[in-house]
Write a protein that holds these residues in place. Structure first.
Motif, PDB file in Angstrom:
ATOM      1  N   SER A 411      52.584  -5.974  40.318  1.00 54.20           N
ATOM      2  CA  SER A 411      52.514  -4.522  40.504  1.00 54.20           C
ATOM      3  C   SER A 411      52.974  -3.823  39.234  1.00 54.20           C
ATOM      4  O   SER A 411      54.053  -4.128  38.717  1.00 54.20           O
ATOM      5  N   TYR A 412      52.146  -2.916  38.716  1.00 51.92           N
ATOM      6  CA  TYR A 412      52.392  -2.174  37.466  1.00 51.92           C
ATOM      7  C   TYR A 412      53.128  -3.036  36.438  1.00 51.92           C
ATOM      8  O   TYR A 412      54.183  -2.669  35.923  1.00 51.92           O
ATOM      9  N   ARG A 446      47.257  -1.825  39.728  1.00 47.78           N
ATOM     10  CA  ARG A 446      47.231  -1.135  38.443  1.00 47.78           C
ATOM     11  C   ARG A 446      47.470   0.360  38.644  1.00 47.78           C
ATOM     12  O   ARG A 446      46.790   1.017  39.425  1.00 47.78           O
ATOM     13  N   ALA A 447      48.461   0.888  37.921  1.00 47.85           N
ATOM     14  CA  ALA A 447      48.801   2.309  38.010  1.00 47.85           C
ATOM     15  C   ALA A 447      47.883   3.121  37.104  1.00 47.85           C
ATOM     16  O   ALA A 447      47.840   2.883  35.889  1.00 47.85           O
ATOM     17  N   GLY A 448      47.180   4.080  37.671  1.00 47.06           N
ATOM     18  CA  GLY A 448      46.240   4.881  36.894  1.00 47.06           C
ATOM     19  C   GLY A 448      46.904   5.769  35.869  1.00 47.06           C
ATOM     20  O   GLY A 448      46.281   6.143  34.871  1.00 47.06           O
ATOM     21  N   ASP A 476      43.511  -0.690  42.372  1.00 41.80           N
ATOM     22  CA  ASP A 476      43.891   0.480  41.581  1.00 41.80           C
ATOM     23  C   ASP A 476      44.585   1.537  42.426  1.00 41.80           C
ATOM     24  O   ASP A 476      44.222   1.790  43.582  1.00 41.80           O
ATOM     25  N   VAL A 477      45.598   2.137  41.818  1.00 41.73           N
ATOM     26  CA  VAL A 477      46.263   3.317  42.378  1.00 41.73           C
ATOM     27  C   VAL A 477      45.968   4.436  41.371  1.00 41.73           C
ATOM     28  O   VAL A 477      46.736   4.634  40.420  1.00 41.73           O
ATOM     29  N   PRO A 478      44.862   5.152  41.537  1.00 37.50           N
ATOM     30  CA  PRO A 478      44.356   6.048  40.477  1.00 37.50           C
ATOM     31  C   PRO A 478      45.363   7.069  39.983  1.00 37.50           C
ATOM     32  O   PRO A 478      45.432   7.347  38.787  1.00 37.50           O
ATOM     33  N   ASN A 479      46.157   7.639  40.885  1.00 37.98           N
ATOM     34  CA  ASN A 479      47.133   8.658  40.487  1.00 37.98           C
ATOM     35  C   ASN A 479      48.551   8.099  40.429  1.00 37.98           C
ATOM     36  O   ASN A 479      49.521   8.853  40.364  1.00 37.98           O
ATOM     37  N   GLY A 480      48.666   6.777  40.426  1.00 38.93           N
ATOM     38  CA  GLY A 480      49.976   6.149  40.472  1.00 38.93           C
ATOM     39  C   GLY A 480      50.642   6.057  39.118  1.00 38.93           C
ATOM     40  O   GLY A 480      49.994   5.848  38.095  1.00 38.93           O
ATOM     41  N   ASP A 488      55.544   8.320  43.693  1.00 41.20           N
ATOM     42  CA  ASP A 488      54.372   9.113  44.054  1.00 41.20           C
ATOM     43  C   ASP A 488      54.305   9.368  45.554  1.00 41.20           C
ATOM     44  O   ASP A 488      54.956   8.665  46.347  1.00 41.20           O
ATOM     45  N   PRO A 489      53.519  10.377  45.985  1.00 35.94           N
ATOM     46  CA  PRO A 489      53.386  10.661  47.417  1.00 35.94           C
ATOM     47  C   PRO A 489      52.910   9.428  48.186  1.00 35.94           C
ATOM     48  O   PRO A 489      52.012   8.714  47.725  1.00 35.94           O
ATOM     49  N   PRO A 490      53.495   9.146  49.337  1.00 36.40           N
ATOM     50  CA  PRO A 490      53.127   7.936  50.090  1.00 36.40           C
ATOM     51  C   PRO A 490      51.639   7.819  50.374  1.00 36.40           C
ATOM     52  O   PRO A 490      51.088   6.713  50.351  1.00 36.40           O
ATOM     53  N   GLU A 491      50.988   8.942  50.651  1.00 39.17           N
ATOM     54  CA  GLU A 491      49.557   8.874  50.968  1.00 39.17           C
ATOM     55  C   GLU A 491      48.728   8.377  49.796  1.00 39.17           C
ATOM     56  O   GLU A 491      47.605   7.894  49.971  1.00 39.17           O
ATOM     57  N   GLU A 492      49.283   8.478  48.578  1.00 45.92           N
ATOM     58  CA  GLU A 492      48.571   8.000  47.389  1.00 45.92           C
ATOM     59  C   GLU A 492      48.699   6.485  47.227  1.00 45.92           C
ATOM     60  O   GLU A 492      47.864   5.858  46.569  1.00 45.92           O
ATOM     61  N   THR A 493      49.740   5.901  47.805  1.00 46.72           N
ATOM     62  CA  THR A 493      50.026   4.489  47.545  1.00 46.72           C
ATOM     63  C   THR A 493      49.813   3.568  48.736  1.00 46.72           C
ATOM     64  O   THR A 493      49.573   2.370  48.552  1.00 46.72           O
TER      65      THR A 493
END
Length: 510
Positions: A411-412, A446-448, A476-480, A488-493
Motif C-alpha cells: 500500500s502506497y 497506488r495513491a493517485g 488505484d485510489v485516484p484521489n488518495g 482521505d475521506p472513507p468513501e474515497e478509500t
C-alpha cells in the motif's frame, strides 16, 4: 536588513552561492559565501592539516568581519549551512550566539555535539568505508570529489541544468578527511538561536513527513515544534542554489523575517495524528494474541488457516508509542483479514533509520517464521503486505519467493531508495529483482496523489513488473494521498481496500 553568511557542502566553494547572493543583495541585504580553507581556492592558505575546527574558525572570521565593515555593522546575521556546511555553521554560531539572529539548515541533517560530519554522509557504503579508515587511524588525506555522473550519490540533482552540473564538477575540490572525522563541539549556546529548516522535496525531505515523525511522539524531535523553529519546502533537488536561486533567495529572506511553517507538537490539536486515526472500514473486534513482537488476529473456527502478515513502513523512531503493530490502520487491516477467514498478523520491526533495512528485513523474516510455526496457521499459504517505507523490504521476497508465499501486496509503497537515503548500490531495490519473482501474484494499492518522488519509484516498479512474468494487480485510489486510509475521506478509500483485501485473500485461499 540582514547579512547572510552562507557555507556550502562537501567539495564545493563559495562560488555555488553566486546567483543566490545576487538576489539577496538586490533585495537590500548583504550576502557572503564563506571560502573554506583547504577546499576553496579563495580560502585562507594553510600548510597544516585541515579539520572541521578549521572551518569553524573560517565561519567565525566571517561573522567577526561583518562588524568591521561600516555598511554592515550592527546588522542581523543569518548563517546558512548546506549539507556538510551546517557543521561549521553550528560550531561558529555556538561561539558567536549573541551575533547570530538565525541559523538556516539547508537540506541537511541535525548534527549533534560530539558527532563528526562523517555520520551525515548520505552514501551508506562510503560512510562505512571511511569509518573503517578512521578506526584504523588513517585520518590524513582527502576524499576525491564526484565525477559528472556521480553527484546523485550525494543528493538529488533534480533541477540542476547540464551547464551548472558541469561547472559544479569542474570547480569541485577534494574534501580533507579531517573535516569529516573531527567531532563537532558545541557548548550549548547555539540552542537559543532561532532556526529554520529548508527542505528540498525532490531529495526526499518534506514538511509533512517531518510532521509525521513528530507525531510519533519521539522526545528527541520535540524541539522541532518550538516557536523559534520554522520550515520551508522547495520543490527541487539537493542543490537549490543551482537549480532555483531565485526561490531560494525568497525563502532565505522569509526565514530571516521569522516566517515559515510551524510544526504541531505531538498530541496537540483536536484531531489525532494521521497514524492514530480510525480505520475507515467497520471490522469485527477480533482479540489480539501476542507473541513477542508479533500479534495474531485469529478468526473463530477450525484451522489451520492461511495468514496475511502486515509489515509497517518507516523509518519510525524507536521511541514511538504506541508502536506500529498497534496503530489503527495495521490493526484494522489484520481484523479485516480475519473477517475474511484468514489469520491477520501485525508486527514491530526495527526500521528506525534508513540504515536499518538489513535488520528490519531480518525481523520480518523471523516474524514470518514464528507465524508459520503456529498450529493455527497454514504454513503453506502466506501473504505479505507492506506499507510505505516498508516497501523496500519486498526485495528479498521477490528475488527468492518461497513456495509457501502465495502473494505480495503493498500500500502506497516506496519502491526504490529516495535520493537523500544514501542507499546507492543497496540490495533493497524491488524493480531490479521483480523479474526473478516468476508468476508470483502482486497486489499494489497506488495513491493517485502520491508525492512525485515516491510516485516515480512506483512507476518504475510497475514498468519493470510489466516486463516480467509476475501477475500484477493494480488497485488505484485516484484521489488518495500517502497513508490514505486515515487521511482521505472513507468513501474515497473503502472500495479499494475491500477489493485489495479480497484479491489477496483469494490468492492465499485459492
Amino acid at each position: 536588513m540582514q547579512v547572510f553568511i552562507m557555507v556550502a557542502g562537501v567539495f564545493t566553494g563559495a562560488h555555488v552561492w553566486r546567483e543566490t547572493a545576487e538576489r539577496l543583495v538586490a533585495a537590500g541585504g548583504a550576502a557572503h559565501g564563506v571560502a573554506l580553507t583547504g577546499i576553496d581556492p579563495a580560502g585562507p592558505a594553510t600548510s597544516g592539516p585541515v579539520g572541521l575546527e578549521t572551518h569553524v574558525e573560517d565561519v567565525i572570521a566571517a561573522i567577526d568581519a561583518v562588524d568591521a565593515v561600516e555598511a554592515t555593522a550592527g546588522r542581523e546575521i543569518v548563517l546558512v549551512g548546506h549539507d556538510y556546511g551546517i557543521h561549521p555553521v553550528l560550531g561558529a554560531a555556538d561561539r558567536r550566539a549573541e551575533r547570530v539572529a538565525r541559523v538556516v539548515y539547508l537540506d541537511c541533517g541535525m548534527p549533534q555535539n560530539g558527532v563528526p560530519p562523517l555520520a551525515a554522509i548520505p552514501d551508506q557504503a562510503l560512510r562505512a568505508q571511511l569509518a573503517e579508515r578512521a578506526e584504523a587511524g588513517e585520518r590524513e588525506g582527502v576524499l576525491e570529489p564526484p565525477g559528472l555522473d556521480e553527484w546523485g550519490r550525494w543528493g538529488s540533482t533534480d533541477g540542476v541544468g547540464e551547464a551548472a552540473l558541469k561547472r559544479l564538477t569542474a570547480l569541485a575540490a577534494p574534501q580533507p578527511l579531517g573535516t569529516l572525522f573531527q567531532p563537532l563541539r558545541l557548548a550549548g549556546a547555539v540552542a537559543a538561536v532561532p532556526v529554520t529548516g529548508v527542505l528540498c522535496a525532490r531529495n526526499g525531505a518534506r514538511i509533512d513527513l517531518v510532521q509525521r515523525l513528530v507525531d510519533f511522539g519521539d522526545p528527541a524531535l520535540a524541539a522541532l515544534t518550538e516557536p523559534q523553529v520554522s520550515f520551508f519546502e522547495l520543490p527541487t533537488g539537493h542543490w537549490p542554489m543551482l537549480s532555483c536561486p531565485d526561490a531560494l533567495a525568497e525563502v532565505l529572506l522569509g526565514a530571516a523575517a521569522g516566517e515559515g511553517h510551524r510544526l504541531r507538537p505531538a498530541g496537540d490539536g483536536a484531531a489525532a495524528p494521521a497514524h492514530l486515526r480510525p480505520f475507515p472500514l467497520e471490522v469485527p473486534q477480533v482479540p489480539r494474541d501476542r507473541h513477542g513482537q508479533v500479534d495474531l488476529y485469529v478468526p473463530d473456527g477450525d484451522g489451520p488457516r492461511p495468514a496475511v502478515v502486515f509489515v509497517h513502513g518507516g523509518p519510525v523512531p524507536a521511541g514511538a508509542r504506541p508502536s506500529p503493530r498497534e496503530w489503527p490502520t495495521l490493526v484494522g487491516y489484520a481484523r479485516l483479514a480475519a473477517a475474511e477467514g484468514v489469520v491477520g498478523v501485525t508486527l514491530d520491526h526495527r526500521l528506525h533509520d534508513v540504515a536499518d533495512y538489513d535488520r528490519a528485513a531480518e525481523d520480518v523474516a523471523a516474524a514470518v517464521d514464528l507465524v508459520r510455526s503456529d498450529p493455527r496457521v497454514d504454513a503453506d499459504r502466506i501473504a505479505l503486505w507492506f506499507f510505505s517505507g516498508g516497501g523496500l523490504l519486498i526485495t528479498d521476497w521477490l528475488a527468492r519467493p518461497p513456495a509457501w508465499l502465495r502473494c505480495l501486496a503493498a500500500s502506497y509503497p516506496i519502491l526504490a531508495p529516495l535520493p537523500a537515503w544514501g542507499m546507492a548500490g543497496s540490495r533493497f531495490h524491488p524493480a531490479k529483482v521483480v523479474d526473478q519473482a516468476g508468476p508470483l501474484p502482486l497486489v499494489l494499492l497506488r495513491a493517485g496523489r502520491e508525492s512525485p518522488e515516491i510516485a516515480a519509484t512506483v512507476d518504475a516498479f510497475v514498468s519493470a513488473a510489466g516486463g516480467s512474468t509476475a501477475r500484477l494487480d493494480l488497485v488505484d485510489v485516484p484521489n488518495g494521498h500517502h497513508g490514505f486510509e486515515t487521511i482521505d475521506p472513507p468513501e474515497e478509500t473503502r472500495p479499494a481496500l475491500r477489493r485489495a483485501m479480497r484479491s489477496v485473500v483469494a490468492h492465499v485461499t485459492g
